[in-house]
Design a protein around this motif. Structure first.
Motif, mmCIF file in Angstrom:
data_model
loop_
_atom_site.group_PDB
_atom_site.id
_atom_site.type_symbol
_atom_site.label_atom_id
_atom_site.label_comp_id
_atom_site.label_asym_id
_atom_site.label_seq_id
_atom_site.Cartn_x
_atom_site.Cartn_y
_atom_site.Cartn_z
ATOM 1 N N GLU A 1 -47.859 -11.720 -21.051
ATOM 2 C CA GLU A 1 -47.746 -11.155 -22.394
ATOM 3 C C GLU A 1 -48.800 -10.077 -22.600
ATOM 4 O O GLU A 1 -49.152 -9.766 -23.735
ATOM 5 N N VAL A 2 -49.302 -9.514 -21.519
ATOM 6 C CA VAL A 2 -50.354 -8.506 -21.610
ATOM 7 C C VAL A 2 -49.741 -7.188 -22.067
ATOM 8 O O VAL A 2 -48.804 -6.688 -21.452
ATOM 9 N N PRO A 3 -50.243 -6.588 -23.154
ATOM 10 C CA PRO A 3 -49.666 -5.332 -23.637
ATOM 11 C C PRO A 3 -49.962 -4.173 -22.689
ATOM 12 O O PRO A 3 -50.984 -4.158 -22.000
ATOM 13 N N ILE A 4 -49.035 -3.222 -22.657
ATOM 14 C CA ILE A 4 -49.159 -2.045 -21.800
ATOM 15 C C ILE A 4 -49.240 -0.808 -22.683
ATOM 16 O O ILE A 4 -48.479 -0.671 -23.652
ATOM 17 N N THR A 5 -50.163 0.097 -22.360
ATOM 18 C CA THR A 5 -50.291 1.330 -23.132
ATOM 19 C C THR A 5 -50.619 2.485 -22.215
ATOM 20 O O THR A 5 -51.194 2.294 -21.139
ATOM 21 N N SER A 6 -50.250 3.677 -22.634
ATOM 22 C CA SER A 6 -50.591 4.873 -21.880
ATOM 23 C C SER A 6 -52.095 5.108 -21.931
ATOM 24 O O SER A 6 -52.741 4.857 -22.961
ATOM 25 N N CYS A 7 -52.646 5.626 -20.827
ATOM 26 C CA CYS A 7 -54.081 5.911 -20.817
ATOM 27 C C CYS A 7 -54.432 6.987 -21.844
ATOM 28 O O CYS A 7 -55.576 7.056 -22.307
ATOM 29 N N LEU A 8 -53.459 7.826 -22.223
ATOM 30 C CA LEU A 8 -53.713 8.854 -23.232
ATOM 31 C C LEU A 8 -53.902 8.268 -24.624
ATOM 32 O O LEU A 8 -54.491 8.906 -25.492
ATOM 33 N N ASP A 9 -53.382 7.078 -24.840
ATOM 34 C CA ASP A 9 -53.486 6.431 -26.157
ATOM 35 C C ASP A 9 -54.611 5.404 -26.226
ATOM 36 O O ASP A 9 -54.786 4.753 -27.255
ATOM 37 N N SER B 1 -53.287 -8.683 -8.236
ATOM 38 C CA SER B 1 -52.729 -10.011 -8.029
ATOM 39 C C SER B 1 -52.376 -10.625 -9.383
ATOM 40 O O SER B 1 -52.881 -10.206 -10.431
ATOM 41 N N ARG B 2 -51.517 -11.623 -9.385
ATOM 42 C CA ARG B 2 -51.104 -12.251 -10.638
ATOM 43 C C ARG B 2 -52.272 -12.902 -11.351
ATOM 44 O O ARG B 2 -52.372 -12.863 -12.579
ATOM 45 N N GLU B 3 -53.172 -13.492 -10.575
ATOM 46 C CA GLU B 3 -54.317 -14.166 -11.178
ATOM 47 C C GLU B 3 -55.227 -13.173 -11.892
ATOM 48 O O GLU B 3 -55.680 -13.415 -13.010
ATOM 49 N N VAL B 4 -55.479 -12.024 -11.240
ATOM 50 C CA VAL B 4 -56.333 -11.010 -11.853
ATOM 51 C C VAL B 4 -55.626 -10.358 -13.031
ATOM 52 O O VAL B 4 -56.227 -10.112 -14.081
ATOM 53 N N GLN B 5 -54.323 -10.082 -12.875
ATOM 54 C CA GLN B 5 -53.567 -9.472 -13.959
ATOM 55 C C GLN B 5 -53.546 -10.361 -15.204
ATOM 56 O O GLN B 5 -53.649 -9.879 -16.328
ATOM 57 N N ALA B 6 -53.451 -11.674 -14.999
ATOM 58 C CA ALA B 6 -53.455 -12.603 -16.127
ATOM 59 C C ALA B 6 -54.810 -12.650 -16.820
ATOM 60 O O ALA B 6 -54.900 -13.081 -17.977
ATOM 61 N N SER B 7 -55.866 -12.185 -16.133
ATOM 62 C CA SER B 7 -57.192 -12.166 -16.734
ATOM 63 C C SER B 7 -57.437 -10.898 -17.543
ATOM 64 O O SER B 7 -58.489 -10.774 -18.179
ATOM 65 N N CYS B 8 -56.480 -9.953 -17.513
ATOM 66 C CA CYS B 8 -56.634 -8.690 -18.252
ATOM 67 C C CYS B 8 -56.144 -8.853 -19.687
ATOM 68 O O CYS B 8 -55.184 -9.571 -19.954
ATOM 69 N N GLN B 9 -56.792 -8.158 -20.587
ATOM 70 C CA GLN B 9 -56.380 -8.166 -21.991
ATOM 71 C C GLN B 9 -55.458 -7.004 -22.325
ATOM 72 O O GLN B 9 -54.812 -6.991 -23.366
ATOM 73 N N LEU B 10 -55.414 -6.020 -21.438
ATOM 74 C CA LEU B 10 -54.642 -4.803 -21.667
ATOM 75 C C LEU B 10 -54.317 -4.192 -20.311
ATOM 76 O O LEU B 10 -55.089 -4.329 -19.362
ATOM 77 N N LEU B 11 -53.152 -3.550 -20.211
ATOM 78 C CA LEU B 11 -52.777 -2.839 -18.991
ATOM 79 C C LEU B 11 -52.569 -1.361 -19.322
ATOM 80 O O LEU B 11 -51.802 -1.019 -20.229
ATOM 81 N N LEU B 12 -53.277 -0.483 -18.610
ATOM 82 C CA LEU B 12 -53.137 0.954 -18.795
ATOM 83 C C LEU B 12 -52.186 1.527 -17.750
ATOM 84 O O LEU B 12 -52.139 1.050 -16.618
#
Length: 360
Positions: free
Chosen positions: A244-252, A271-282
């Protein structure tokens, strides 16, 4: 029978004289029997190896060698400067002065010898036998609290394996002002001479750390108030359906608190484990519809774009200074950093569970 034996002995003595004659003549002339090229080399020069028994390695290239000498973080056994150049000037002269000041032996082998020693890499006529440089374990580095500086930026690298990619990423990170670099201890490229050359020597002066448990490290920093921002491409391996990590453009992206930017492996991304530890995806949006096979960027190119989009928001950054000057001159005129509204890419929806992961 005795006559036959005597004939064999005479023939053998004659052959020995014929074989020894060229080497005897060379010895009388003061030449070495390996030819002209070998005669130019010193005996201690012939002992050089790319990786000696003392655990040394051969650093090559003008900038890596000069910055390594200035930083003084490596033990330097010998400096190799290519013979045959018409005088040493500029940075090469500085290399020689520093080496003489620190009592570092200096050898002057021919270019062909240097080519062989460094595996025909681009050495620019400069090599050094040095001790290896390794990432510092994170436990020894000390902690930084978010309140110390709201615009801290750390770069976290999970499983980068290509030494030239790693070197290029380190060069961009140093140029743009990244505060620290953290790598995963497992499945990551070590800090080799190839990495140093690709970084133009930035590796020699940067603080590079390693973490055993990268996901645990990211989760701990998030609890301290850091923003953990991963990276994702417009296509590639699917994100976990439970994400459920939100994705946003790096420009925003608005950089308003200490941030860790996390880049993944060249092939599989985070990896899935590291990705799940992120609060946001650029992500970096493409400027056109892309054919299959060209949907993603090289990880070092993506790192440069992402880091610039974040670091340009830093106070005192050249772009920010120009914007402030322009606002003072003409408040009605649009600022340099203002840009037209970017239409969201049709393949991206913030918070979607079906976005695709960066393939670089």
């Amino acid at each position: 029978m005795a006559l036959l034996s005597a004939a064999r002995d005479a023939t053998w003595r004659c052959c020995r004289r014929l074989l020894a004659r060229p080497f005897s003549q060379a010895a009388r002339r003061g030449a070495r029997p390996g030819g002209e090229e070998l005669s130019r080399l010193l005996l201690d020069d012939l002992a050089l190896t790319p990786r000696s028994a003392g655990g040394l390695e051969l650093l090559f290239g003008l900038s890596p060698c000069l910055l390594a000498l200035r930083a003084a973080r490596r033990r330097v056994a010998r400096l190799l400067l290519q013979a045959g150049r018409s005088g040493l000037q500029g940075e090469r002269a500085e290399l020689l002065r520093v080496a003489e000041t620190r009592d570092i032996p200096v050898l002057r082998p021919r270019r062909r010898k240097l080519d062989v020693l460094c595996g025909y890499q681009v050495h620019q006529g400069v090599c050094m036998e040095v001790s290896p440089l390794r990432p510092q374990p994170w436990a020894e580095s000390g902690e930084s609290l978010p309140g110390d500086d709201p615009q801290q930026l750390w770069l976290v690298l999970e499983g980068l394996q290509d030494p030239r990619n790693l070197g290029a990423v380190l060069r961009s990170a140093h140029f743009l002002g990244v505060d620290k670099v953290i790598t995963s201890r497992r499945n990551s490229c070590p800090l080799t001479p190839v990495v140093s050359k690709a970084s133009a020597g930035a590796m020699e002066v940067m603080d590079v750390f390693s973490a055993d448990d990268l996901a645990g490290f990211l989760q701990a920093k998030a609890r301290q108030g850091w923003l953990v921002a991963g990276t994702v491409g417009c296509s590639g391996p699917e994100i976990s359906p439970s994400s459920e990590v939100p994705i946003t453009s790096c420009l925003d992206f608005l950089w308003d608190r200490p941030t860790l930017l996390v880049l993944g492996n060249e092939g599989s991304g985070l990896s899935r484990e590291v990705q799940a530890s992120c609060q946001l995806l650029l992500t970096i949006l493409p400027g056109r519809q892309l054919p299959p096979g060209l949907e993603s960027l090289n990880v070092s190119v993506a790192a440069g774009i992402l880091l610039h989009s974040i670091c340009s928001q830093r106070k005192g950054f050249p772009t920010e200074q120009k914007r402030e000057q322009q606002l003072l001159q003409d408040p009605q005129k649009p600022a340099l950093s203002e840009r037209p509204r970017v239409t969201q890419h049709p393949g991206l929806r913030s918070g979607s569970a079906k976005q695709k992961q960066n393939g670089d």
